[in-house]
Design an enzyme around this catalytic site. Structure first.
Site, PDB file in Angstrom:
ATOM      1  N   HIS A 175       3.828   6.345  -6.820  1.00  0.00           N
ATOM      2  CA  HIS A 175       3.040   7.441  -7.386  1.00  0.00           C
ATOM      3  C   HIS A 175       3.824   8.750  -7.261  1.00  0.00           C
ATOM      4  CE1 HIS A 175      -1.252   9.418  -7.566  1.00  0.00           C
ATOM      5  NE2 HIS A 175      -0.497   9.745  -8.593  1.00  0.00           N
TER       6      HIS A 175
ATOM      7  N   HIS B 298       1.862   4.448  -2.852  1.00  0.00           N
ATOM      8  CA  HIS B 298       1.989   5.897  -2.682  1.00  0.00           C
ATOM      9  C   HIS B 298       3.362   6.381  -3.130  1.00  0.00           C
ATOM     10  CE1 HIS B 298      -1.772   6.613  -0.704  1.00  0.00           C
ATOM     11  NE2 HIS B 298      -1.488   5.922   0.378  1.00  0.00           N
TER      12      HIS B 298
ATOM     13  N   HIS C 209       0.835  -1.204   0.000  1.00  0.00           N
ATOM     14  CA  HIS C 209       0.000   0.000   0.000  1.00  0.00           C
ATOM     15  C   HIS C 209       0.874   1.259   0.000  1.00  0.00           C
ATOM     16  CE1 HIS C 209      -3.623   2.395   1.338  1.00  0.00           C
ATOM     17  NE2 HIS C 209      -2.655   3.188   1.787  1.00  0.00           N
ATOM     18  N   GLU C 210       1.782   1.351   0.962  1.00  0.00           N
ATOM     19  CA  GLU C 210       2.642   2.526   1.050  1.00  0.00           C
ATOM     20  C   GLU C 210       3.598   2.604  -0.136  1.00  0.00           C
ATOM     21  OE1 GLU C 210       1.743   4.720   2.955  1.00  0.00           O
ATOM     22  OE2 GLU C 210       0.533   3.579   4.383  1.00  0.00           O
TER      23      GLU C 210
END
Length: 601
Positions: free
Chosen positions: A394, A391, A387-388
C-alpha cells in the site's frame, strides 16, 4: 531463546543503509535540517499570504522539510526498535522527536494564517499561480477544520509542547520493552526459557495447559506488580488526548481523533453496536472451544491455543514462498514489488533481545516500506508476513503514484489493505486443504483471527472510549478503576466470569495501542471490509482487481470513505459488518459440524 542482535544473519535483518549510509551521514543531515527548520520559522512567519507566489513557495518549503524530517525520524526510530537497549539510538530517537517538535513549532503559523483566507480568495490565487492547484485537496482539508485551528501564538505554543505531550507514550514504550524482564518459564519440552513479548503468544498456543497457565500467570504477575506505574502513564496519555480535544473545541477526544482523518463518528458507533449484537456468536465459539479442548471450565489462558492437533510450522524461507504464491493473484505490478521486498532486505525477521515486540510496516516517502517481524515459525507468523506486506505494498503504490503531500494514507484505509491479504491467504489455504483435518485447522485459525481482530479490537475500542469519557467527567483512572472496568468488559465479550479469571484485569496495562489515540477500532473495521474485498479479488474479475490496485495508489488524494467506496465498500453503513458476521457464522457452523464428526479427535 532470543538471540543477541549480533547473532542474527544479515539476510534476516533490514538494510537501513539505504536510508543513510552511516550514522555519521544521519548526524550531518540532522544538523543541516535542524538549521533549515530554525531559519524557516523566522523567515516565513507572517508572510504566507503576501502573494500567490509566497503561498506556493512557503507550502513547498514546508513539505520539503517535512519530508526530510520524516526520513530522519524513520531511521532513528527503526535503529532504536531493533535493540531498544542501545543508548545511542535512544538518543537518536529523542533528537529526531525534538526535531519534529521544532518543525511543528516553526510552521505553527501556517494553518492559522492560511485560514484567514476565504475560499474565493484561494480560487483567485490558484488562477494567478496554477501550480497551487496541486495542493487543492490539502487546502480543502484545512478549510474543513477551520473552526478547530487556534491563533498562531497558541498553535506555536502547542507545537513546542509536543514532546511533553508524547512523554507518557515514550515512557511506556521504554519501560515495557527495555527495562522489564519477565521471569523464566517452562516450554512444552520442559526447558526453562526466558519469557518475552515475542514468545508469549507462542507459549499461550501450547497444547500443554500447564505451559499456558504458567506463562499467563508469569506475564500478568509483572503487570500486577507495576500496575500503578502503568496506570499513571495511561492516565496521563488520556489526559493529553482530552486536553487537546477540549482546547480545539471538539466535543470529545474521540471526535478529535477521528476528525484528523475525516472519519465520521457514526463509523465507530455502528461498529460497537454491531459487535454487541454479535457477541452471542463469540460466546458460541467459546463454548465450542471448551468442548473441543475437553475442559471442565474455560479460562482466558485457553482462548489462544489452536483447537487442531495439526501443527502448522513455516520456517521463514517457506513463509516467503507461500506469501509470493498467494499474493500473485493481484497481478504483475504487485508481484514485482513483493519480490523486491524480499530481495532488497526490507524485512527485519527474527526476534532478538531488546527488539521491539510485535510487527509493523514503516518507512517514509523516500525509503523502502520496511517491515519489522518477530518470526516464531507459526502459522500466525505467515499471516503476519502477508499482513505487513499488505501495508508495505500500500505504501509503495501510494508513494510511487502520489506526490509527497498525498503520499501517506490514514490507518483507517491501511488496515483494509493488510487484512485483505490475510483473508486471501485463508481462502487459498482452504482451497488447498487435503482433508477434513486440514480444513478444521484452517477454519479454527480464521475464526481465531476474526476473534482477535474484530471482537478483541472492538473490546479495546470500547475500553478506550470508556476511559476517555470517564477522565473527561472527572473520574481518576487509578489501577483499581482500570482493573475493574477492563474485567467487566472482558466478561461481557467472552462470557467468562471475571472472578474466575483474575489476571485478565491487568491486560489493559500491556496494550501499546491504548497510547495511539483511538487507533484500534480501525483493525476491526478494516478486517470486516477486507473480508468483502477479498471475495471480490478472489472470485471477481480483472476489473475488481484493478479497482483494488487503484485504491492502493490513491493515498490521501481524496477523503478516506471516498477512496474505499471506489473499491466497492460503503463504510458508513453496517452492511459490510453484517456480511462479515455472516461469514463468521458460516465458518463457525462448518467447524461445529466437523466437531460433530469427531474430526478434532
Amino acid at each position: 531463546m532470543a538471540k543477541e542482535r549480533s547473532e542474527i544473519q544479515e539476510a534476516h535483518t533490514w538494510d537501513l543503509s539505504t536510508i543513510f549510509a552511516t550514522d555519521e551521514a544521519w548526524e550531518k543531515e540532522l544538523e543541516h535540517v535542524k538549521q533549515s527548520v530554525e531559519n524557516s520559522g523566522e523567515r516565513f512567519s507572517g508572510h504566507l499570504l503576501d502573494s500567490a507566489q509566497s503561498l506556493l513557495k512557503i507550502t513547498e518549503v514546508m513539505l520539503e522539510l517535512s519530508q526530510k524530517v520524516e526520513k530522519l525520524y524513520v531511521y532513528a526510530s527503526m535503529k532504536n526498535d531493533q535493540d531498544t537497549r542501545v543508548a545511542k539510538y535512544q538518543e537518536y530517537q529523542s533528537k529526531a522527536s525534538n526535531l519534529y517538535a521544532k518543525f511543528g513549532e516553526a510552521f505553527a503559523f501556517y494553518e492559522p494564517e492560511f485560514l484567514t483566507l476565504q475560499p474565493s480568495q484561494l480560487d483567485e490565487m490558484m488562477g494567478i499561480v496554477p501550480a497551487l492547484q496541486a495542493y487543492q485537496h490539502m487546502f480543502e482539508r484545512l478549510f474543513a477544520k477551520k473552526q478547530h485551528i487556534l491563533s498562531p501564538k497558541e498553535e506555536k505554543l502547542l507545537a513546542s509542547a509536543s514532546e511533553i505531550f508524547g512523554s507518557a507514550s515514550e515512557t511506556f514504550e521504554i519501560f515495557d520493552n527495555a527495562d522489564i524482564t519477565f521471569p523464566k518459564v517452562k516450554n512444552e519440552e520442559g526447558e526453562q526459557v526466558q519469557l518475552t513479548h515475542g514468545n508469549f503468544i507462542t507459549l499461550m498456543e501450547s497444547k500443554d495447559r500447564s505451559v499456558r497457565k504458567a506463562a499467563y500467570q508469569a506475564l500478568y504477575s509483572h503487570y500486577e506488580q507495576f500496575q500503578h506505574t502503568y496506570a499513571k502513564t495511561l492516565q496521563t496519555n488520556v489526559k493529553v488526548h482530552n486536553f487537546n480535544a477540549q482546547i480545539r473545541g471538539y466535543h470529545s477526544a474521540r471526535e478529535a481523533a477521528l476528525a484528523r482523518d475525516f472519519i465520521p463518528e457514526r463509523v465507530y458507533d455502528v461498529l460497537i453496536k454491531a459487535i454487541n449484537q454479535a457477541l452471542p456468536l463469540l460466546h458460541r465459539y467459546m463454548k465450542l472451544r471448551q468442548t473441543v479442548l475437553q475442559l471442565p471450565d474455560l479460562k482466558m489462558y485457553d482462548v489462544y491455543t489452536p483447537l487442531s492437533k495439526l501443527d502448522y510450522k513455516f520456517n521463514y524461507k517457506e513463509g516467503v514462498e507461500k506469501a509470493k504464491e498467494v499474493l500473485a493473484i493481484f497481478g504483475n505490478e504487485y508481484r514485482r514489488r513483493v519480490e523486491s521486498a524480499f530481495k532488497e532486505r526490507w524485512i527485519d525477521v527474527e526476534e532478538n533481545i531488546g527488539k521491539r515486540s510485535g510487527a509493523y510496516s514503516g518507512g517514509s516517502y523516500d525509503t523502502k516500506a520496511f517491515m519489522l517481524l518477530n518470526w516464531q515459525e507459526t502459522l500466525d507468523d505467515l499471516f503476519t508476513l502477508v499482513h505487513e506486506m499488505g501495508h508495505s505494498m500500500h505504501s509503495t503504490f501510494t508513494r510511487e503514484n502520489q506526490p509527497y503531500v498525498y503520499g501517506e494514507y490514514p490507518i483507517f484505509l491501511a488496515e483494509i489493505a493488510s487484512t485483505t491479504n490475510e483473508n486471501i491467504l485463508t481462502e487459498t489455504l482452504l482451497k488447498e486443504s487435503k482433508d477434513d483435518k486440514e480444513r478444521f485447522a484452517l477454519l479454527n485459525h480464521w475464526l481465531d483471527s476474526f476473534k482477535g481482530t474484530v471482537f478483541r479490537q472492538s473490546q479495546f475500542a470500547e475500553f478506550e472510549q470508556l476511559i476517555h469519557e470517564q477522565d473527561a467527567s472527572g473520574e481518576v483512572l487509578t489501577s483499581e478503576y482500570l482493573n475493574r472496568c477492563y474485567a467487566e468488559l472482558n466478561e461481557k465479550y467472552y462470557g467468562l466470569l471475571a472472578d474466575e479469571n483474575k489476571e485478565i484485569q491487568y491486560e489493559w496495562a500491556r496494550i501499546p495501542h491504548f497510547y495511539y489515540d483511538f487507533y484500534v477500532f480501525q483493525y476491526a473495521t478494516g478486517f470486516a471490509a477486507a473480508s468483502y474485498l477479498a471475495e471480490k479479488v478472489v472470485h471477481g474479475n480483472e476489473g475488481d482487481r484493478e479497482k483494488y490496485i487503484d485504491y492502493l495508489k490513491a493515498g490521501s488524494s481524496a477523503y478516506p470513505l471516498d477512496v474505499i467506496s471506489k473499491a466497492g465498500v460503503n463504510m458508513a453503513s453496517g452492511e459490510y459488518l453484517t456480511a462479515a458476521f455472516d461469514l463468521f457464522e458460516r465458518r463457525l457452523t462448518e467447524l461445529e459440524k466437523l466437531v460433530e464428526k469427531g474430526v478434532h479427535l
